[in-house]
Design a protein around this motif. Sequence first.
Motif, PDB file in Angstrom:
ATOM      1  N   THR A 176       0.801  -1.231   0.000  1.00  0.00           N
ATOM      2  CA  THR A 176       0.000   0.000   0.000  1.00  0.00           C
ATOM      3  C   THR A 176       0.832   1.278   0.000  1.00  0.00           C
ATOM      4  O   THR A 176       0.275   2.363  -0.184  1.00  0.00           O
ATOM      5  CB  THR A 176      -0.902   0.029   1.249  1.00  0.00           C
ATOM      6  N   SER A 192       0.287   3.894  -2.805  1.00  0.00           N
ATOM      7  CA  SER A 192      -1.073   4.255  -3.181  1.00  0.00           C
ATOM      8  C   SER A 192      -1.253   5.757  -3.352  1.00  0.00           C
ATOM      9  O   SER A 192      -1.726   6.230  -4.384  1.00  0.00           O
ATOM     10  CB  SER A 192      -2.064   3.730  -2.138  1.00  0.00           C
ATOM     11  N   ILE A 200      -3.258   2.377   3.637  1.00  0.00           N
ATOM     12  CA  ILE A 200      -3.778   3.448   2.783  1.00  0.00           C
ATOM     13  C   ILE A 200      -3.744   4.774   3.528  1.00  0.00           C
ATOM     14  O   ILE A 200      -3.343   5.814   2.977  1.00  0.00           O
ATOM     15  CB  ILE A 200      -5.215   3.117   2.323  1.00  0.00           C
ATOM     16  N   ALA A 217      -5.855  -2.240  -3.767  1.00  0.00           N
ATOM     17  CA  ALA A 217      -4.772  -2.850  -2.987  1.00  0.00           C
ATOM     18  C   ALA A 217      -5.247  -4.099  -2.259  1.00  0.00           C
ATOM     19  O   ALA A 217      -4.536  -5.106  -2.194  1.00  0.00           O
ATOM     20  CB  ALA A 217      -4.211  -1.832  -1.993  1.00  0.00           C
ATOM     21  N   THR A 241      -4.772  -3.220   5.458  1.00  0.00           N
ATOM     22  CA  THR A 241      -4.760  -2.468   4.199  1.00  0.00           C
ATOM     23  C   THR A 241      -5.279  -1.056   4.410  1.00  0.00           C
ATOM     24  O   THR A 241      -4.746  -0.091   3.837  1.00  0.00           O
ATOM     25  CB  THR A 241      -5.597  -3.190   3.134  1.00  0.00           C
TER      26      THR A 241
END
Length: 253
Positions: free
Chosen positions: A83, A86, A165, A117, A161
């Motif tokens: 991640t 991102s 992020i 992701a 996740t």
Amino acid sequence: MSAATLIARHEWRRLHVQPFAWLLCAVVLALMAWQFLLSLQGYLDVAPKLGALKNAPGVTDLVAIPLLRSFSNLLVLLVPLITMRSFAGERGAHTLPLLLASGVGNARIVVGKYVGALGLVWLLVGLVALMPLTLGFGAQLDVGKIGAAVLGLLLFTVALTAIGIAASTWASQPALAAAIALAISSLLAVVDAGARMQGISNSGINYLALPTHLEPLFRGLVASVDIVYFLLVAGVALALATRRLDALRSRPD
């Protein structure tokens, strides 16, 4: 097709064209396959002795669950690496202002990046879960217990996740984003152990720890409180990421 879906598809494709992502996945699968084979060999070595014991643990408890539990430890390091680019990568490439100026709402951008992701992370979870399931061709597996453990891993990655992020929205460099996400995830992973060392075993700090809600699933116990915990962590992290995009939209750095 919604804007969030388009962003998710773009994030998915972006991850799949990066050599780093492919190398990372290959290394992880190789490590888990090696551990699986070692665990299986160890089980075959002790299987004759287990046959003489009453209520002896089977291949599920000695091979499948330890493999999935070990993978959960690896995910704490793996997910931040997936991640980290991102949003921090967008900022480094100076494409984030274009994304923010596209007219898509901040929440949809965050959700799109998150789903893209998470798709790759879940793919890895599925591939690792297939390893112990292959034992079903020659041994009796506790499918319910393995299913609960896999559900735990999926929920675990939902939270990890989202944390990754959120960290990527706050960091200006991918490496810094990975470090922030790893620090937060590690803190949530060890806070319970630290509390227990101080004799605290049934308090709010224990509830905040990721392992507190993951371990019951590895034991085959599925409780709504554990599911809600992982979803709540993900929701808070994604909300913080959205707020951060609000700040970046009004005052880009």
